[in-house]
Design a protein around this motif. Sequence first.
Motif, mmCIF file in Angstrom:
data_model
loop_
_atom_site.group_PDB
_atom_site.id
_atom_site.type_symbol
_atom_site.label_atom_id
_atom_site.label_comp_id
_atom_site.label_asym_id
_atom_site.label_seq_id
_atom_site.Cartn_x
_atom_site.Cartn_y
_atom_site.Cartn_z
ATOM 1 N N GLU A 134 34.831 40.389 33.896
ATOM 2 C CA GLU A 134 35.322 41.333 34.895
ATOM 3 C C GLU A 134 35.386 40.672 36.274
ATOM 4 O O GLU A 134 34.468 39.988 36.699
ATOM 5 N N GLY A 135 36.507 40.893 36.958
ATOM 6 C CA GLY A 135 36.699 40.330 38.297
ATOM 7 C C GLY A 135 37.189 38.904 38.306
ATOM 8 O O GLY A 135 37.387 38.320 39.381
ATOM 9 N N LYS A 136 37.411 38.311 37.118
ATOM 10 C CA LYS A 136 37.887 36.934 37.035
ATOM 11 C C LYS A 136 39.331 36.916 36.529
ATOM 12 O O LYS A 136 39.820 37.904 35.971
ATOM 13 N N PRO A 137 40.015 35.791 36.695
ATOM 14 C CA PRO A 137 41.392 35.714 36.175
ATOM 15 C C PRO A 137 41.461 35.894 34.653
ATOM 16 O O PRO A 137 42.500 36.278 34.129
ATOM 17 N N THR A 138 40.350 35.620 33.980
ATOM 18 C CA THR A 138 40.328 35.741 32.514
ATOM 19 C C THR A 138 39.878 37.130 32.040
ATOM 20 O O THR A 138 39.574 37.310 30.866
ATOM 21 N N GLU A 139 39.823 38.088 32.950
ATOM 22 C CA GLU A 139 39.381 39.444 32.594
ATOM 23 C C GLU A 139 40.240 40.014 31.464
ATOM 24 O O GLU A 139 41.460 39.918 31.480
ATOM 25 N N HIS A 140 39.583 40.628 30.471
ATOM 26 C CA HIS A 140 40.328 41.211 29.358
ATOM 27 C C HIS A 140 39.479 42.275 28.670
ATOM 28 O O HIS A 140 38.256 42.283 28.771
ATOM 29 N N VAL A 141 40.149 43.164 27.938
ATOM 30 C CA VAL A 141 39.488 44.255 27.217
ATOM 31 C C VAL A 141 39.012 43.738 25.871
ATOM 32 O O VAL A 141 39.718 42.986 25.183
ATOM 33 N N ARG A 142 37.815 44.152 25.466
ATOM 34 C CA ARG A 142 37.232 43.708 24.204
ATOM 35 C C ARG A 142 36.821 44.903 23.350
ATOM 36 O O ARG A 142 36.482 45.968 23.845
ATOM 37 N N TYR A 143 36.837 44.675 22.028
ATOM 38 C CA TYR A 143 36.352 45.635 21.039
ATOM 39 C C TYR A 143 35.482 44.869 20.037
ATOM 40 O O TYR A 143 35.353 43.651 20.104
#
Length: 518
Positions: A134-143
Motif C-alpha cells: 500500500e502506498g507504493k507503485p507496486t500496490e495491488h489487491v490480493r486474495y
Amino acid sequence: MASPAQHQEANPEDTESLTPEERVRPTWTEPLARAAARPFGGIAGRHASVGRQWFWTPLRVVLLLALVTLSLAWLQKSPCIQQYVDQNGVVQLDWRGNRQFVAMCYSDTVPLYTAERLDKPDTFPYRTSWIDDEGKPTEHVRYMEYPVLTGVFQWLNARMAQGWTRIGESGWLPAPMTVITYFNITALWLAFAWLVTAWAVARLARRRVWDAAIVAVSPLVIVHAFTNFDTLATAFATAGMLAWARKKPVLAGVLLGLGGAAKLYPLFILGPLLLLCIRSNKIKAFLSTLTATLVTWALVNAPIAFLYPAGWREFFRLNTERGVDPDSLYNVLAQWTGWKGFDPGLAPGATPEILNTVSAVLFLVCCAAVGVIAMSAPTRPRLAQLSFLVVAAFLLTNKVWSPQYSLWLVPLAVLAIPRWKLLLAWMAVDALVWVPRMFFYLGENNKGLPIDWFLGTVLVRDAAVVLLCVLVVREIYNPSLDLVRRAGDDDPCGGFLDGAPDRVVWRVKRDPATAVPA
C-alpha cells in the motif's frame, strides 16, 4: 522353481488376499531390509511362519513407521511454534534472531495465518481482499492465493483454532497463541493425509507391500510434511490411483478431481491413464474417470468462481505472473551465468510471457516423449512409471519447484521403481536441499550461506531425479529389470489395464542392414 527373491509375503488385510508364498520378502531381496532386520532376528528363514501375525500386519507396521516419521516432522517444526512474553507483557511468537531459518523449522502455515487474513473475524477466503504494498507503485489487491479446497481447508482450521482459544481462555483447555493452535490442528490433518498416502501405496504395491515402508520413513516427510499443504494432494492422488486399481473409475475420478481442487498435480495422472487406455482399448473406463474428475473439480470450484470470481482467479493470476523460483533450473542458469532471463526488465506485476511459454513448451515436449514411450514400449508400461515421468518432467521444466513439491514424487517413485537404497539416497539428497536453502535465506550478513551452496544442492537434487527417470525408462524398455514384474505382477495400479492385451502399439521399424544380431 522360483528363487527366494521371487517368493512373496502375505497381507491378510488385503481384500485380494495373498498367500505367504505370493508376497515379496524384503529381507531376501533388499540388502537394506536385510541389514535393518538384524536387531530383530535377521532375515526370514525358508520355513519361517509368515502372514500369521494377527495384529502386526505389514500395513499396520507401515502406518506405525509413518506415525513415527510424522512425529519427527512435527518436532522438526516445533522450534517455530514457541512463544514468549515481550518487554511490554505481550505474548509473541518466538521468531527472534531469524529462528525460522537458523533452526530450519520454517513452515508456510505460520506466516500464512496472518498473511491470508485467516486471523481476522468475519473473513472468508476468496471473498476477503486486502492491499499489498500500500502506498507504493507496486500496490495491488490480493486474495487467498491457493486453490479452492486448500484455501477452505486453511479457513476451517483457523476457525477451529480460534474456537479452541476461546474455550482455552475460559480455563477448559491449554491456550497458547492461536497461530500455534492453528499450526497444530493443520499438522494433525496433514499427518492424517500422509497416513492415507502410505495406506494407499501399501494397497497398490500388493505383492511388494513392504515397499510402502519407504513412503512411511522418507526423509522428505520429516522436512516437508508440514512445510505447506501438499500431503492433501498426495492423499487424493494415491487414493484415486487405488480406486482405479480396484476398477472403480468413477470413484477414481472423484478423488482425482478433489486432488486437482487442492493442487494441480493429481490431474497429471490422467495423461498417462489416457495413453495406457488407448494402448489397451479401455477408453470407456477412462472416460468415466475423466468425466467424474471434471465434474468433481467443477462442483468444488463453481460456487467460489460464481460468488467471488476475482478471488477465485487469484491462484491462476499469481501462477501466471510469478517469476522463477529459487529452486528452478532457470534460476540456477541465471545466477551462474549472469543471464537476464527470458523477460528482462519486466515491470512489477507484469506477466513473464516468454518464460511461461518456454516452460509450457518444454513440459509438453516431455509429455510427448512420455507418449512415445507409452505407445512404443515392447510391454505396456505401468501406470506408476508413466505418472512418475510426467510429474518429474513438470517439476524439472516448471519455473517453480517449491521444496514441498518433492512430496508429490515420493509415492509415485516407490510404485514406479521400488529400489530401496536408490530411493532413500534421492530422498535424503532432496531433503538436504532444505539446509542451504534456509541458510541462504538467512543471508550472508547474518552468517548465512552464499547462494552457490544452495544452487549446487539444487543441481544435485535435479540430477538425482533425472537419474530416476532414466532408470524408469530403462525398465520400461527392459521389463525383465522391473522388480514389480519380476515379482509376478503385470501392473498393480492398472485396474482395467492389469493383464490387458495390447490393441494399439507403435512398432519401431529397424533397418535389417543395421540391426545387431541377438
